[in-house]
Enzyme design. Structure first.
Site, PDB file in Angstrom:
ATOM      1  N   GLU A  39      48.301  30.124  50.516  1.00 18.37           N
ATOM      2  CA  GLU A  39      49.466  30.277  51.378  1.00 18.37           C
ATOM      3  C   GLU A  39      49.333  31.620  52.087  1.00 18.37           C
ATOM      4  OE1 GLU A  39      54.323  30.751  51.043  1.00 18.37           O
ATOM      5  OE2 GLU A  39      52.981  31.771  49.655  1.00 18.37           O
ATOM      6  N   ASP A  77      49.924  31.528  45.798  1.00 15.44           N
ATOM      7  CA  ASP A  77      51.148  31.983  46.437  1.00 15.44           C
ATOM      8  C   ASP A  77      50.968  33.362  47.051  1.00 15.44           C
ATOM      9  OD1 ASP A  77      54.182  31.792  46.770  1.00 15.44           O
ATOM     10  OD2 ASP A  77      53.983  33.663  45.630  1.00 15.44           O
TER      11      ASP A  77
END
Length: 536
Positions: free
Chosen positions: A270, A208
């Site tokens: 990401e 993330d």
């Protein structure tokens, strides 16, 4: 449609894979508290397996005060009680593997929760063993923050802490203090976290906001961004110094070395930002860094245009040493694509075309829960919002809550769509009951069953799964490209507009349609229609 015969291949399992994202709070509730949980996921895994894809990605289920619904982690090695227990997680992994589904989990390395014991210790004084585990800085002489950096969710990226007599950094909420990932002890601790979950059988990680993991240690001010649409102070800056530092690369290499010890694992980053491709390429270059990366090319795009698809694919040429892309049209951080990209009267047709296009892209694919049903964005009234970003920026943003509403398993309005026996944490979309799993399962023409057929076709096609791509045309409305591997060549044509369009390949007699979406008559494509054709 007849799927091609499966080809023998020695490729890695993850290359060209299709991964189904599960947002645990909204997937299935097993204990009647209105919040989805791990046992609920286990109960519904047969549905995921029936799609024929390769694995699942679980959004955070770790211990958390839920300021950002799990992306503020207070214990990296445990399950939050609202989701279940470590034993439930182990059972989930076991069941997924029985169903031949790989399991990816989120890892949140750029920041933790302010409730994490590491931060609680770090903030006590400047000399404790965890003092440098987070990013602290002195105030300017007049007491203002150390620099001009802004947080994604609004306001300065700094919060004053009187106990330390310093500011701490946070790229998101104040409840998400920035970890000092440069610190060797912090890196060791994060590697231990990764190893903990690898030892429990996970098959990989989605990292993330990993481009936020390190910043310019000199804390240089960011320059202003060019004028444009702005709803947050964050949008006023070019983020040259608060993220994306080259020192992230050795950390990723260290993580890759660890995962490689466990065999066929998969790591995907990401990467957000205005122009994320250079970082994505750097993060995936060679064989020592991550396997793949995805940005927000499609997730935040307002219109879906041929040029957008053409340019996105062009960023990932099939060249030695180049990285491998991943694509998502929807996820928990973006409004449902069908609501962004199509007017209400065209959404049924567009949903089928969108799915056809997704299955033809070169790279890995992420399918977000409910995307196989054609779920629309739910309009959540302000008083029911839970998303801190939506609350801060209302009404100038389509809230993430509208894409996080519960999965509709049953079309019965009296049972909360089969999600829970209690009122769910977010309201169920009014039009979602008609799209429920039980209503689509028995309809051979439903979007759900089309999803199954198209996934089966892609899984059996080397050209679609790992082949190269040759762009043929990208007009205002018409997109056409070829996918090829070995002796297999497929032509993929899409009309991304509501008005009909015509297009002819160079040798039209050499192609035979194997799948169509919408009205296709010869080489005339109705609004939101497309085809896959094979060369013969």
């Amino acid at each position: 449609m007849t799927a091609p015969a499966p080809a023998t291949s020695t490729r890695e399992w993850w290359r060209g894979a299709i991964i189904y994202q599960i947002y645990p709070r909204s997937f299935a509730d097993s204990n009647g508290d209105g919040i989805g949980d791990l046992p609920g996921i286990i109960q519904r895994l047969d549905h995921v397996a029936s799609l024929g894809l390769d694995g699942i990605w679980l959004s955070p289920f770790f211990t958390s005060p839920m300021a950002d619904f799990g992306y503020d982690v207070a214990d990296y090695r445990d399950v939050d009680p609202i989701f279940g227990t470590l034993a439930d997680f182990d059972a989930l992994v076991g069941r997924a593997h029985e169903l031949r589904l790989k399991v990816l989990i989120d890892q949140v390395y750029a920041h933790s929760s302010d409730r994490h014991p590491w931060f609680q210790a770090s903030r006590t004084d400047r000399t404790n063993p965890h003092a440098d585990w987070y990013v602290w800085a002195d105030a300017k002489p007049e007491g203002s923050p150390p620099n001009n950096w802004q947080a994604v969710f609004g306001g300065p990226a700094w919060t004053w802490d009187a106990r330390r007599g310093q500011y701490y950094m946070h790229n998101f909420l104040p409840e998400q203090p920035q970890l000092n990932v440069r610190h060797p002890a912090v890196q060791d601790a994060l590697m231990a976290v990764a190893q903990f979950w690898l030892d429990r059988g996970v098959d990989g990680f989605r990292l993330d906001a990993i481009n936020f993991a390190m910043h310019d240690p000199a804390l240089t001010d960011n320059p202003p961004a060019p004028a444009g649409k702005r709803s947050r102070p964050f949008d006023f800056q070019l983020h040259l110094h608060n993220q994306s530092h080259p020192d992230i690369l050795p950390f990723l290499e260290r993580l890759r070395a660890l995962t490689d010890r466990y065999g066929a694992t998969f790591t995907v980053a990401e990467v957000g930002g205005r122009h994320p491709e250079p970082e994505m390429h750097a993060f995936t270059a060679g064989t020592r860094r991550l396997h793949s990366a995805y940005g927000f090319n499609f997730l935040y795009a307002k219109p879906l245009t041929p040029a957008l698809v053409r340019d996105a694919l062009a960023e990932w040429p099939d060249e030695p040493g180049a990285g491998w892309p991943s694509w998502a049209f929807e996820n928990h951080d973006a409004a449902r694509a069908i609501s962004r990209w199509a007017e209400p009267q065209h959404r049924a047709a567009f949903a089928r075309l969108k799915l056809l296009l997704l299955m033809c892209l070169r790279g890995n694919l992420f399918l977000y829960q409910g995307e196989e049903l054609g779920l629309t964005q739910v309009d959540i009234p302000f008083e029911a919002l839970r998303d801190p970003e939506a609350i801060a920026n209302w009404p100038l943003t389509l809230s993430r809550d509208g894409a996080r509403t519960p999965m509709p398993w049953r079309g019965d309005p009296g049972c909360h769509a089969g999600f829970s026996t209690a009122p769910p944490w977010l309201p169920i979309g009014e039009d979602h009951l008609a799209l429920a799993v039980d209503r689509q399962n028995g309809d051979p023409h439903s979007l759900l069953n089309l999803t199954r057929r198209l996934i089966a076709f892609r899984q059996a096609s080397e050209a679609l799964r790992v082949g190269d791509v040759t762009m043929l045309t990208a007009t205002d409305s018409l997109l056409a490209f070829e996918r090829s591997a070995g002796d297999e060549t497929l032509l993929c044509v899409f009309n991304l507009a509501a008005e009909p369009a015509e297009w002819l390949p160079a040798h039209p007699a050499h192609w035979r349609a194997v799948e169509t979406g919408g009205v296709v008559e010869g080489w005339r494509f109705g609004g939101y229609a497309g085809l896959i054709a094979e060369r013969f």
